[in-house]
Design an enzyme around this catalytic site. Structure first.
Site, PDB file in Angstrom:
ATOM      1  N   GLU A 168       4.312  -6.542   1.567  1.00 38.72           N
ATOM      2  CA  GLU A 168       3.955  -6.815   0.163  1.00 38.72           C
ATOM      3  C   GLU A 168       3.884  -5.535  -0.667  1.00 38.72           C
ATOM      4  OE1 GLU A 168       0.113  -8.634   0.588  1.00 38.72           O
ATOM      5  OE2 GLU A 168       0.903 -10.448   1.516  1.00 38.72           O
ATOM      6  N   PRO A 169       5.002  -4.838  -0.845  1.00 44.51           N
ATOM      7  CA  PRO A 169       4.945  -3.615  -1.654  1.00 44.51           C
ATOM      8  C   PRO A 169       4.805  -3.941  -3.134  1.00 44.51           C
ATOM      9  CG  PRO A 169       7.215  -4.114  -1.074  1.00 44.51           C
ATOM     10  CD  PRO A 169       6.363  -5.153  -0.379  1.00 44.51           C
ATOM     11  N   ARG A 186       3.142  -1.250  -6.039  1.00 47.73           N
ATOM     12  CA  ARG A 186       3.266   0.007  -6.792  1.00 47.73           C
ATOM     13  C   ARG A 186       4.552   0.768  -6.457  1.00 47.73           C
ATOM     14  NH1 ARG A 186      -1.614   2.846  -7.984  1.00 47.73           N
ATOM     15  NH2 ARG A 186      -2.514   1.597  -6.338  1.00 47.73           N
ATOM     16  N   GLY A 246       0.783  -1.232   0.000  1.00 51.25           N
ATOM     17  CA  GLY A 246       0.000   0.000   0.000  1.00 51.25           C
ATOM     18  C   GLY A 246       0.811   1.278   0.000  1.00 51.25           C
ATOM     19  N   CYS A 273     -13.571   4.076 -29.037  1.00 49.41           N
ATOM     20  CA  CYS A 273     -14.922   4.608 -29.262  1.00 49.41           C
ATOM     21  C   CYS A 273     -15.730   4.733 -27.991  1.00 49.41           C
ATOM     22  CB  CYS A 273     -15.653   3.689 -30.215  1.00 49.41           C
ATOM     23  SG  CYS A 273     -14.696   3.449 -31.685  1.00 49.41           S
ATOM     24  N   GLU A 274     -15.223   5.416 -27.018  1.00 49.02           N
ATOM     25  CA  GLU A 274     -16.070   5.829 -25.900  1.00 49.02           C
ATOM     26  C   GLU A 274     -15.474   7.050 -25.223  1.00 49.02           C
ATOM     27  OE1 GLU A 274     -16.160   3.216 -22.315  1.00 49.02           O
ATOM     28  OE2 GLU A 274     -15.748   1.659 -23.766  1.00 49.02           O
ATOM     29  N   TYR A 305       0.383  -1.236 -12.482  1.00 49.81           N
ATOM     30  CA  TYR A 305      -1.022  -1.349 -12.881  1.00 49.81           C
ATOM     31  C   TYR A 305      -1.257  -0.667 -14.235  1.00 49.81           C
ATOM     32  CZ  TYR A 305      -1.099  -2.601  -7.969  1.00 49.81           C
ATOM     33  OH  TYR A 305      -0.816  -3.190  -6.755  1.00 49.81           O
ATOM     34  N   ARG A 315      -6.190   3.088 -15.971  1.00 53.17           N
ATOM     35  CA  ARG A 315      -6.396   3.750 -14.677  1.00 53.17           C
ATOM     36  C   ARG A 315      -7.218   5.042 -14.745  1.00 53.17           C
ATOM     37  NH1 ARG A 315      -3.109   5.403 -11.519  1.00 53.17           N
ATOM     38  NH2 ARG A 315      -3.872   4.415  -9.629  1.00 53.17           N
TER      39      ARG A 315
HETATM   40  N1  LLP Z   1      -1.043  -7.133  -1.108  1.00 57.59           N
HETATM   41  C1  LLP Z   1      -2.312  -7.375  -1.426  1.00 57.59           C
HETATM   42  C2  LLP Z   1      -3.033  -8.438  -0.738  1.00 57.59           C
HETATM   43  C3  LLP Z   1      -2.936  -6.607  -2.420  1.00 57.59           C
HETATM   44  O1  LLP Z   1      -4.201  -6.845  -2.736  1.00 57.59           O
HETATM   45  C4  LLP Z   1      -2.217  -5.562  -3.064  1.00 57.59           C
HETATM   46  C5  LLP Z   1      -2.836  -4.748  -4.110  1.00 57.59           C
HETATM   47  C6  LLP Z   1      -0.878  -5.356  -2.692  1.00 57.59           C
HETATM   48  C7  LLP Z   1      -0.321  -6.152  -1.699  1.00 57.59           C
HETATM   49  C8  LLP Z   1      -0.023  -4.293  -3.312  1.00 57.59           C
HETATM   50  O2  LLP Z   1      -0.511  -3.033  -3.080  1.00 57.59           O
HETATM   51  P1  LLP Z   1       0.377  -1.770  -3.514  1.00 57.59           P
HETATM   52  O3  LLP Z   1       1.631  -1.807  -2.685  1.00 57.59           O
HETATM   53  O4  LLP Z   1       0.678  -1.914  -4.955  1.00 57.59           O
HETATM   54  O5  LLP Z   1      -0.488  -0.610  -3.217  1.00 57.59           O
HETATM   55  N2  LLP Z   1      -5.229  -1.493  -9.908  1.00 57.59           N
HETATM   56  C9  LLP Z   1      -5.183  -0.537  -8.818  1.00 57.59           C
HETATM   57  C10 LLP Z   1      -4.472  -1.086  -7.624  1.00 57.59           C
HETATM   58  C11 LLP Z   1      -5.027  -2.393  -7.117  1.00 57.59           C
HETATM   59  C12 LLP Z   1      -4.264  -2.950  -5.945  1.00 57.59           C
HETATM   60  C13 LLP Z   1      -4.709  -4.336  -5.633  1.00 57.59           C
HETATM   61  N3  LLP Z   1      -4.039  -4.943  -4.527  1.00 57.59           N
HETATM   62  C14 LLP Z   1      -4.569   0.763  -9.309  1.00 57.59           C
HETATM   63  O6  LLP Z   1      -4.255   0.863 -10.502  1.00 57.59           O
HETATM   64  O7  LLP Z   1      -4.430   1.720  -8.548  1.00 57.59           O
END
Ligand code: LLP
Length: 424
Positions: A278-279, A281, A244, A347-348, A376, A317
């Site tokens: 779990e990083p 992004r 996150g 086309c949208e 993403y 996104r």
């Molecule tokens: N762990 C779990 C269980 C998750 O579901 C996620 C992301 C992460 C770790 C990694 O989160 P991050 O560090 O990347 O924030 N498609 C969306 C983001 C969806 C995230 C889904 N889960 C976007 O484009 O913003």
């Protein structure tokens, strides 16, 4: 300077000019900086090393849903990263990229029989269980094949976290995780099971979490559940505290990593467990850009459109989350400013990257980049409008490699068949 930077008036990724990539590989194209991915990994692990004793360092498991290209995975593996996966496909990617199963953790709310079999077969580090029926299913399959899985229960802490309601995962009405009372039930069930070895809890409240205070209620809840479980005589030896961590899309105030690490040291480390993070992004987001060319400058009645050759199928996104991505021209960067709506050819009306964006004046054929597209981006691309997905390119210093070629229309069509009775 890693990532996007300007040299002699031309935008580069590391030391490779984007005009060169456009000439040689075409547009649209995803471009990633290896140096930037490395430096993000380093920044996060340095912050953790500074705040947390060496023998208690968290295992960083890269959430590869953010960008699962094999080259990106191999790069992160070479830096010492573990892996978080959410599907059999991501398991296969991780193993193909050379990850040791012992640093792979698996989440996901809907693990199928065949996925569970594959996870058990690969003997990964842990399965993060999202419901009690899933716990039963894992136990049934593990017992059938004579395996035993290390599992943690994903706690749903009932807190709001994350930059957009569609990516917030920790509220009680979200589909993720197990409520506090059911966690106790799950522990009791697991104690009776042959096929699972319950080792702890996991948590992930959402993405783009900007302040330590936003993590706080969830982590405090986690700590209190650990204590209550221990008071009931259960063992909790592992905590997976999720991802996150935010990145810069616009001019957000980012999470203070040092404060976060210090805080993990104060709240999570004293619980005396193995720690996993779990990083996703954070490691790859700002390392990537989507390079695109202006097809037309279109004067509408009340607006001026830049119709570019990238579209919502390439980068979803903005259409899905109204997400902001910085946009910059590759050349003529000092031209007088104009206000544009930047749109793709699909086309949208939702195929709009930005409205009323001020940019140096641009002409047909000019190049621009959509920034912060390393996470993403490609992995959410589709073939909508029968558009082949763009190539992915990894820059290392002054050279680059195409790590996935542009998809052709033939690539798309070859997978489809017309039934005999419809052929003339
Ligand atoms: N762990 C779990 C269980 C998750 O579901 C996620 C992301 C992460 C770790 C990694 O989160 P991050 O560090 O990347 O924030 N498609 C969306 C983001 C969806 C995230 C889904 N889960 C976007 O484009 O913003």
């Amino acid at each position: 300077m890693t990532g996007l930077n300007e040299k002699n008036g031309v935008l580069h990724v590391d030391d490779v000019s984007l005009t060169r990539i456009a000439d040689e590989a075409g547009t649209p194209a995803y471009i990633y900086s290896a140096a930037h991915i490395k430096s993000q990994y380093q920044r996060l692990s340095d912050a953790l090393k500074k705040a947390i004793p060496a023998d208690r360092q968290p295992l960083l498991c890269y959430a590869c849903k953010a960008n699962s290209n094999l080259a990106v995975l191999a790069l992160l593996r070479s830096l010492g990263c573990g892996l978080e996966i959410v599907s059999q496909g991501e398991l296969q990617r991780g193993l193909s990229a050379g990850f040791d199963p012992n640093v792979i953790v698996s989440t996901g709310v809907g693990k199928s029989d065949s996925e569970i079999r594959a996870l058990l077969g690969a003997n990964i580090h842990q399965i993060n269980v999202e419901s009690l029926p899933e716990l039963e299913r894992i136990n049934d399959i593990a017992t059938e094949i004579g395996a035993s899985a290390d599992v943690v229960l994903r706690l749903n802490p009932n807190v709001s976290g994350g930059g957009h309601h569609k990516i917030s995962t920790g509220r009680e009405h979200d589909k993720f995780g197990i409520s506090e009372d059911k966690v106790f039930e799950g522990y009791a069930m697991a104690e009776e099971m042959e096929g699972v070895n319950i080792v702890g809890l996991s948590i992930h409240i959402g993405s783009q979490v900007f302040t330590v205070e936003s993590f706080e209620p969830a982590f405090k809840k986690l700590a209190s559940v650990v204590e209550a479980l221990r008071n009931d005589g259960y063992e909790v030896s592992r905590l997976d505290i999720g991802g996150g961590f935010p990145i810069q899309y616009d001019n957000e105030n980012l999470l203070d990593l040092d404060a976060y690490a210090k805080w993990v040291n104060e709240i999570i480390v004293p619980l005396d467990t193995e720690i996993i993070m779990e990083p996703g992004r954070y490691l790859v987001g700002n390392a990537g850009a989507l390079l695109s060319r202006v097809e037309y400058v279109k004067e509408g009645t009340s607006r001026k459109f830049l119709v570019i050759d990238a579209a919502m199928n390439d980068l979803l996104r903005p259409a899905l989350y109204d997400a902001y991505h910085g946009i910059e021209p590759v050349q003529n960067r000092d031209a007088g400013v104009q206000t544009y709506d930047i749109v793709g050819p699909i086309c949208e009306t939702g195929d709009t990257f930005s409205q009323d964006r001020e940019l140096p004046s641009m002409s047909q054929g000019d190049l621009l980049v959509l920034k912060s597209a390393g996470a993403y981006g490609y992995c959410m691309a589709s073939n909508y409008n029968t558009r082949g997905r763009p190539p992915e390119i990894l820059v290392s210093g002054d050279s680059y490699e195409v790590i996935r070629p542009r998809e052709s229309v033939e690539d798309i069509l070859e997978k489809e068949t017309i039934p005999g009775w419809l052929r003339t």
